[in-house]
Structures are given as structure tokens and as C-alpha cells.
Scaffold this motif. Sequence first.
Motif, PDB file in Angstrom:
ATOM      1  N   ALA A 162      48.376  42.989  60.312  1.00 15.51           N
ATOM      2  CA  ALA A 162      47.460  43.926  60.980  1.00 15.51           C
ATOM      3  C   ALA A 162      46.019  43.518  60.674  1.00 15.51           C
ATOM      4  N   PRO A 163      45.153  43.496  61.694  1.00 13.90           N
ATOM      5  CA  PRO A 163      43.776  43.030  61.483  1.00 13.90           C
ATOM      6  C   PRO A 163      43.003  43.843  60.428  1.00 13.90           C
ATOM      7  N   PHE A 164      43.183  45.156  60.422  1.00 14.15           N
ATOM      8  CA  PHE A 164      42.474  45.982  59.442  1.00 14.15           C
ATOM      9  C   PHE A 164      42.860  45.586  58.021  1.00 14.15           C
ATOM     10  N   TYR A 165      44.150  45.470  57.768  1.00 16.93           N
ATOM     11  CA  TYR A 165      44.623  45.115  56.434  1.00 16.93           C
ATOM     12  C   TYR A 165      44.239  43.674  56.071  1.00 16.93           C
ATOM     13  N   ALA A 166      44.284  42.777  57.046  1.00 14.69           N
ATOM     14  CA  ALA A 166      43.914  41.389  56.774  1.00 14.69           C
ATOM     15  C   ALA A 166      42.444  41.301  56.363  1.00 14.69           C
ATOM     16  N   GLN A 167      41.573  42.016  57.088  1.00 22.45           N
ATOM     17  CA  GLN A 167      40.156  42.026  56.750  1.00 22.45           C
ATOM     18  C   GLN A 167      39.935  42.658  55.375  1.00 22.45           C
ATOM     19  N   ALA A 168      40.622  43.742  55.092  1.00 22.20           N
ATOM     20  CA  ALA A 168      40.482  44.415  53.792  1.00 22.20           C
ATOM     21  C   ALA A 168      40.962  43.512  52.664  1.00 22.20           C
ATOM     22  N   MET A 169      42.016  42.733  52.921  1.00 23.34           N
ATOM     23  CA  MET A 169      42.523  41.836  51.879  1.00 23.34           C
ATOM     24  C   MET A 169      41.531  40.700  51.594  1.00 23.34           C
ATOM     25  N   VAL A 170      40.860  40.209  52.611  1.00 25.26           N
ATOM     26  CA  VAL A 170      39.847  39.168  52.404  1.00 25.26           C
ATOM     27  C   VAL A 170      38.684  39.733  51.595  1.00 25.26           C
ATOM     28  N   GLU A 171      38.225  40.930  51.976  1.00 26.80           N
ATOM     29  CA  GLU A 171      37.136  41.577  51.238  1.00 26.80           C
ATOM     30  C   GLU A 171      37.522  41.801  49.778  1.00 26.80           C
ATOM     31  N   CYS A 172      38.734  42.281  49.562  1.00 28.72           N
ATOM     32  CA  CYS A 172      39.205  42.534  48.197  1.00 28.72           C
ATOM     33  C   CYS A 172      39.363  41.229  47.422  1.00 28.72           C
ATOM     34  N   GLY A 173      39.783  40.173  48.098  1.00 31.04           N
ATOM     35  CA  GLY A 173      39.933  38.883  47.434  1.00 31.04           C
ATOM     36  C   GLY A 173      38.603  38.344  46.937  1.00 31.04           C
ATOM     37  N   VAL A 174      37.582  38.413  47.778  1.00 34.06           N
ATOM     38  CA  VAL A 174      36.256  37.944  47.379  1.00 34.06           C
ATOM     39  C   VAL A 174      35.726  38.802  46.235  1.00 34.06           C
ATOM     40  N   SER A 175      35.876  40.104  46.349  1.00 35.51           N
ATOM     41  CA  SER A 175      35.403  41.004  45.292  1.00 35.51           C
ATOM     42  C   SER A 175      36.170  40.787  43.995  1.00 35.51           C
ATOM     43  N   ALA A 176      37.462  40.505  44.081  1.00 32.10           N
ATOM     44  CA  ALA A 176      38.263  40.256  42.876  1.00 32.10           C
ATOM     45  C   ALA A 176      37.803  38.996  42.163  1.00 32.10           C
ATOM     46  N   VAL A 177      37.467  37.953  42.919  1.00 31.88           N
ATOM     47  CA  VAL A 177      36.984  36.714  42.302  1.00 31.88           C
ATOM     48  C   VAL A 177      35.653  36.959  41.588  1.00 31.88           C
ATOM     49  N   VAL A 178      34.758  37.703  42.225  1.00 31.73           N
ATOM     50  CA  VAL A 178      33.469  38.018  41.597  1.00 31.73           C
ATOM     51  C   VAL A 178      33.681  38.877  40.357  1.00 31.73           C
ATOM     52  N   CYS A 179      34.616  39.828  40.435  1.00 36.23           N
ATOM     53  CA  CYS A 179      34.897  40.681  39.271  1.00 36.23           C
ATOM     54  C   CYS A 179      35.489  39.878  38.120  1.00 36.23           C
ATOM     55  N   LEU A 180      36.334  38.911  38.436  1.00 36.42           N
ATOM     56  CA  LEU A 180      36.883  38.051  37.395  1.00 36.42           C
ATOM     57  C   LEU A 180      35.770  37.257  36.722  1.00 36.42           C
ATOM     58  N   ALA A 181      34.841  36.740  37.524  1.00 42.26           N
ATOM     59  CA  ALA A 181      33.692  36.017  36.962  1.00 42.26           C
ATOM     60  C   ALA A 181      32.835  36.956  36.109  1.00 42.26           C
ATOM     61  N   ASP A 182      32.638  38.182  36.572  1.00 36.72           N
ATOM     62  CA  ASP A 182      31.855  39.155  35.794  1.00 36.72           C
ATOM     63  C   ASP A 182      32.547  39.514  34.487  1.00 36.72           C
ATOM     64  N   MET A 183      33.867  39.601  34.513  1.00 32.51           N
ATOM     65  CA  MET A 183      34.594  39.895  33.282  1.00 32.51           C
ATOM     66  C   MET A 183      34.387  38.766  32.271  1.00 32.51           C
ATOM     67  N   VAL A 184      34.437  37.544  32.736  1.00 29.13           N
ATOM     68  CA  VAL A 184      34.192  36.396  31.851  1.00 29.13           C
ATOM     69  C   VAL A 184      32.753  36.436  31.335  1.00 29.13           C
ATOM     70  N   VAL A 185      31.803  36.757  32.209  1.00 30.91           N
ATOM     71  CA  VAL A 185      30.399  36.862  31.786  1.00 30.91           C
ATOM     72  C   VAL A 185      30.247  37.937  30.722  1.00 30.91           C
ATOM     73  N   GLY A 186      30.925  39.062  30.898  1.00 35.40           N
ATOM     74  CA  GLY A 186      30.849  40.132  29.903  1.00 35.40           C
ATOM     75  C   GLY A 186      31.403  39.705  28.558  1.00 35.40           C
ATOM     76  N   ILE A 187      32.526  39.016  28.557  1.00 33.14           N
ATOM     77  CA  ILE A 187      33.136  38.568  27.303  1.00 33.14           C
ATOM     78  C   ILE A 187      32.267  37.507  26.634  1.00 33.14           C
ATOM     79  N   VAL A 188      31.784  36.548  27.419  1.00 33.86           N
ATOM     80  CA  VAL A 188      30.930  35.496  26.869  1.00 33.86           C
ATOM     81  C   VAL A 188      29.595  36.080  26.415  1.00 33.86           C
ATOM     82  N   GLY A 189      29.036  36.995  27.199  1.00 34.66           N
ATOM     83  CA  GLY A 189      27.777  37.633  26.819  1.00 34.66           C
ATOM     84  C   GLY A 189      27.902  38.415  25.527  1.00 34.66           C
ATOM     85  N   GLU A 190      29.028  39.059  25.345  1.00 30.98           N
ATOM     86  CA  GLU A 190      29.260  39.787  24.096  1.00 30.98           C
ATOM     87  C   GLU A 190      29.311  38.816  22.916  1.00 30.98           C
ATOM     88  N   ARG A 191      29.897  37.662  23.118  1.00 34.29           N
ATOM     89  CA  ARG A 191      29.947  36.641  22.069  1.00 34.29           C
ATOM     90  C   ARG A 191      28.553  36.074  21.803  1.00 34.29           C
TER      91      ARG A 191
END
Length: 193
Positions: A111-140
Amino acid sequence: MSARRTPWWRFAVAVVLGLAAGAALVKITERSDFTVMGAPWIVPILLAVVGVVVFAMAWQVRQYVSGKRKYLNPAVSVYALVLSKALGLVAAALFGWYVGQILAALGHADAPFYAQAMVECGVSAVVCLADMVVGIVGERFCQLPPGEGPENPKIKAAERRRNLAAASSAESAASKASAAGTAASATSEVASR
């Protein structure tokens, strides 16, 4: 100020809670007209900007700790530490949130709505993963080496050696006094016979 590093299990709990909440959101979206699934494109951009700012602040603290920077406002170091801790935990929860939405929507990927939402969530998840690493490294990065206070391992080791030396000298003095007392009593016993 003594701050402890965030234990790994808190990140894991945040990811699991985010997964559950994201999957629940998709199930709610399937059954209602209310849709908040996905992420507007401004969300990953803002998350990336926050990650860059927190990393820059933590890098300043790192430069100060390593001696490459002469002065650092103490407030900046505290803010960098607090923001690094918060970014790591929030990014972990949001990572779970977006991955949970992706996993729950896999059955509707055609379904186009779900496909678009999954792409948006995928990009946001990658950025969040990078932010989580930044938070852990920044704490160190914000972890200061022990000062010359009582927490310093060198001071603790020297103090332990001093205490052992004092205890052994006190013990040897006591044994000498005991030996002298025994010798004196034996001498007085011989003298009394």
C-alpha cells in the motif's frame, strides 16, 4: 560533581519500549481514521542537527580534558554531559519507535501510504541510531580523568601503602613491646629466685 555513565541495559529497555509503542501505533492506525504513523521529513533533519550540536559540545569537553584547549566554561561541560545522556536514551527510544512501526507495517508494504511511512521511519531510524551513538560517545568524551582527590587511583594506592606500612610498623612495635615485656618479666623472675 560525580556522574555515572549510563548503563547499557537502559538503552536496551528504551529500544524495547519504543518497539512496543511503535508497533502498537501501527495497530491503532489500522483500526482507525487517526494516522500518526511515519515521520515528517523535518524530524530526521532536526534529529541530525541536535546530534551535531551535542557532538560539538562533547568534543569541546574532550579537547579540554586532553589539554588541547586552555579554557572551557564549566556550564558547557555540564550541558554537554546532560545532553549526551538525554540524546542517547531518547534516540534509543525513538529508534525502537520507528523500527517498531516498520516491522508492524511490513504486511502492508504494497500500500502506498504504508510504503511511504516505512521509508520515512527507515530514514528516521538511521538518524536515531546515529544519535544514540553520538550520545554514548559524547558521554564518554565528558568523562573526566580522576583528579588529585580521594577518587584518584594513584592516591588510593599510595594511601593503601601508607596504611599497610603504618599497620605493619604498629604491629612490629607491639611485638617488640611484647617481647620486651616478656624479657623483662623473665629477668625479674630470674632475679627473684
